[in-house]
Design a protein around this motif. Structure first.
Motif, short mmCIF file in Angstrom:
data_model
loop_
_atom_site.label_atom_id
_atom_site.label_comp_id
_atom_site.label_asym_id
_atom_site.label_seq_id
_atom_site.Cartn_x
_atom_site.Cartn_y
_atom_site.Cartn_z
N THR A 117 0.87 -1.18 0.00
CA THR A 117 0.00 0.00 0.00
C THR A 117 0.90 1.23 0.00
OG1 THR A 117 -1.80 -1.09 1.20
CG2 THR A 117 -1.73 1.32 1.28
N LEU A 118 0.68 2.12 -0.95
CA LEU A 118 1.42 3.37 -1.02
C LEU A 118 0.53 4.48 -0.48
CD1 LEU A 118 3.80 5.15 -1.99
CD2 LEU A 118 2.72 5.19 -4.25
N ASP A 119 0.93 5.08 0.62
CA ASP A 119 0.15 6.11 1.30
C ASP A 119 0.72 7.48 0.94
OD1 ASP A 119 -1.25 7.72 3.12
OD2 ASP A 119 -1.31 6.14 4.63
N THR A 160 -0.01 -2.27 -4.91
CA THR A 160 -1.28 -3.00 -4.95
C THR A 160 -2.44 -2.03 -4.74
OG1 THR A 160 -0.10 -4.84 -3.86
CG2 THR A 160 -2.50 -5.01 -4.04
N ASN A 161 -2.30 -1.19 -3.74
CA ASN A 161 -3.31 -0.17 -3.44
C ASN A 161 -2.63 1.15 -3.11
OD1 ASN A 161 -5.88 -1.85 -3.35
ND2 ASN A 161 -4.61 -2.96 -1.87
N VAL A 162 -3.38 2.22 -3.30
CA VAL A 162 -2.87 3.56 -3.00
C VAL A 162 -3.86 4.25 -2.06
CG1 VAL A 162 -2.25 5.81 -3.95
CG2 VAL A 162 -1.70 3.73 -5.23
N VAL A 163 -3.34 4.96 -1.07
CA VAL A 163 -4.16 5.74 -0.15
C VAL A 163 -3.86 7.22 -0.39
CG1 VAL A 163 -4.65 6.28 2.26
CG2 VAL A 163 -4.23 3.92 1.58
N VAL A 164 -4.90 8.04 -0.53
CA VAL A 164 -4.74 9.48 -0.71
C VAL A 164 -5.63 10.21 0.29
CG1 VAL A 164 -4.10 9.34 -3.16
CG2 VAL A 164 -6.53 9.49 -2.52
N VAL A 165 -5.49 11.54 0.35
CA VAL A 165 -6.20 12.29 1.39
C VAL A 165 -7.49 12.96 0.93
CG1 VAL A 165 -4.14 12.68 2.80
CG2 VAL A 165 -4.75 14.32 1.00
N THR A 166 -7.71 13.06 -0.39
CA THR A 166 -8.94 13.69 -0.87
C THR A 166 -9.48 12.96 -2.11
OG1 THR A 166 -7.89 15.21 -2.45
CG2 THR A 166 -8.07 15.97 -0.17
N VAL A 186 -9.55 6.74 -0.22
CA VAL A 186 -9.43 8.10 0.32
C VAL A 186 -9.53 8.06 1.85
CG1 VAL A 186 -10.41 10.42 0.34
CG2 VAL A 186 -10.44 9.07 -1.77
N VAL A 187 -8.47 8.51 2.52
CA VAL A 187 -8.43 8.57 3.98
C VAL A 187 -7.95 9.97 4.38
CG1 VAL A 187 -7.55 7.55 6.10
CG2 VAL A 187 -7.87 6.11 4.08
N HIS A 302 -2.48 22.31 -3.63
CA HIS A 302 -3.57 22.80 -2.79
C HIS A 302 -4.94 22.41 -3.31
CE1 HIS A 302 -0.86 26.21 -1.05
NE2 HIS A 302 -0.68 25.06 -0.44
N ASP A 303 -5.06 22.24 -4.63
CA ASP A 303 -6.34 21.85 -5.21
C ASP A 303 -6.71 20.40 -4.91
OD1 ASP A 303 -6.95 24.31 -6.25
OD2 ASP A 303 -6.45 23.82 -8.32
N THR A 304 -5.73 19.60 -4.49
CA THR A 304 -5.99 18.17 -4.27
C THR A 304 -5.68 17.73 -2.84
OG1 THR A 304 -3.78 17.63 -5.12
CG2 THR A 304 -5.60 17.57 -6.69
N THR A 305 -5.63 18.68 -1.93
CA THR A 305 -5.38 18.31 -0.53
C THR A 305 -6.21 19.21 0.37
OG1 THR A 305 -3.65 17.79 1.08
CG2 THR A 305 -3.44 19.88 -0.09
N TYR A 306 -6.28 18.84 1.65
CA TYR A 306 -6.97 19.68 2.62
C TYR A 306 -5.95 20.34 3.54
CZ TYR A 306 -11.19 16.91 1.57
OH TYR A 306 -12.25 16.30 0.95
#
Length: 393
Positions: A117-119, A160-166, A186-187, A302-306
């Motif tokens: 998992t790539l976070d 295998t999987n990717v985790v992103v913030v938005t 999305v986490v 900034h457009d893709t994060t919080y």
């Protein structure tokens, strides 16, 4: 499942890593954390159930990490340490945090062939463009954000999987890299309920600003955060809102630019630079505020994060004023928790400040909407469920 988290810095602190690890442990997994040590920290330690395994590093290796995708030394050295960690702890699946260490992880995993998992904590190649040391020599010559972007795309494809913030970051990866939607989770970095339910408020901070109409900003004050827009706005509204005070809680090496702007505008009496404060004091400043702001400049990062501060603001029922950076605009409009201004437009910012100042009912309504949103949809206890589901599956 024995999950091996990989972090290329010291631990603690790292709130995202800790939050994810603790949630996974609470749901029946074992979490082993590979991280670094530079002094005499314990090699093995258990922190809130996280089995921390520290590997010795050096200042030289730290400097080489910035050149991870310029020279091969960092990844070669780190891959041997990571391979030892994976084998010694009988890891079942790898969870790597960010791309700086990703090459070393994939190299260490070449024979083991564990699922990964790539976070992605942020869009690192995009934010690198704003690093001061990459805007001058020798950094500008040695480190290429374009090369980091190509590397990131390769790592996303391999994982295998990717985790992103938005959700916006997920969509950007789907469009740019072609990663299937089902393999991107999305986490967001939301707040725990205990953050606002058990906050230790400091009466002296609340008392200090009881007579002011406070615009509050907390966190890093780098110029890309848009505070120049807010400062300019104070000069435009101070004669209409006599009690206004911009309170800035945070710091950055570029603060002299902001302070000079305040001085040149002659508004020192209307702006408080509180400097960096322990984050445990943030709730007290938020409680003392009237409007909480996040005037980010627009860019792909900034457009893709919080800005995580917006969730802290909402949790205390404060109305928000945020720029139209896409992710934060979408979430604030979804929650109906604040107003949106055009980025880097002090006139529009000022109009929105006046709109809120002149409508106490709107302030209260937006604040309560935000708090309800956090409690019922966007606290860590709820948003972490997708991460837990990823490992259950």
């Amino acid at each position: 499942m024995r999950i091996g988290m990989i972090l290329d810095k010291t631990f603690p602190p790292d709130p995202r890593v800790a939050n994810e690890a603790i949630s996974l442990i609470e749901n029946g997994h074992e979490v082993f954390l590979f991280c670094l040590k530079y002094q005499n920290e314990k090699t093995n330690e258990t922190i809130k159930g996280i089995q921390v395994k520290r590997y010795k590093s050096s200042k030289l290796l730290y400097k080489l990490s910035a050149l991870a995708y310029t020279l091969p030394f960092y990844s070669s050295i780190m891959s041997k340490k990571i391979e030892h960690f994976l084998k010694f702890n009988s890891i079942d699946v790898i969870h790597m945090h960010d791309i700086q260490i990703a090459s070393a992880v994939f190299k260490a995993n070449k024979k083991l062939k564990l699922k990964t998992t790539l976070d992605l904590h942020e869009n690192r190649p995009e934010i690198m463009k704003f690093y001061p040391h990459l805007q001058k020599l020798p950094g500008k010559f040695l480190i290429s954000s374009k090369k980091w972007k190509r590397k990131e795309e390769g790592f996303v494809k391999k994982a295998t999987n990717v985790v992103v913030v938005t959700e916006e970051a997920k969509l950007e990866l789907i469009n740019r890299v072609g990663k299937p939607s089902k393999n991107i989770v999305v986490v967001p970095n939301t707040v725990h309920k205990v953050y606002f339910e058990n906050a230790d408020l400091q009466p002296e901070i609340i008392e200090k600003y009881k007579s002011n109409f406070v615009l509050l900003y907390v966190g890093d004050t780098g110029l890309r955060r848009g505070l120049q827009t807010a400062i300019e706005s104070i000069s435009l509204v101070k004669d209409k809102i006599l009690s206004i005070k911009l309170v800035i809680v945070g710091s950055n090496s570029s603060d002299s630019v902001l302070k000079n702007q305040v001085k040149n505008l002659g508004i020192e009496a209307f702006v408080d630079f509180e400097g960096w404060k322990n984050e445990t004091l943030f709730p007290s400043y938020i409680k003392a505020s009237s409007i909480c702001i996040s005037p980010l400049k627009r860019n792909l990062h900034h457009d893709t994060t919080y800005a995580n501060k917006i969730f802290q603001y909402m949790s205390f029922a404060k109305p928000l004023l945020v720029s139209n950076a896409i992710s934060q605009q979408n979430i604030v409009e979804k929650a109906v928790a604040g107003l949106v201004h055009k980025a880097e437009n002090s006139n529009d910012f000022s109009l929105k400040v006046l709109e809120l100042f002149n409508n106490l009912g709107l302030q209260k309504e937006l604040g309560e909407n935000g708090k309800t949103f956090i409690e019922n949809e966007f606290c860590w206890e709820l948003t972490s469920k997708k991460l837990i589901a990823l490992y259950h599956n």
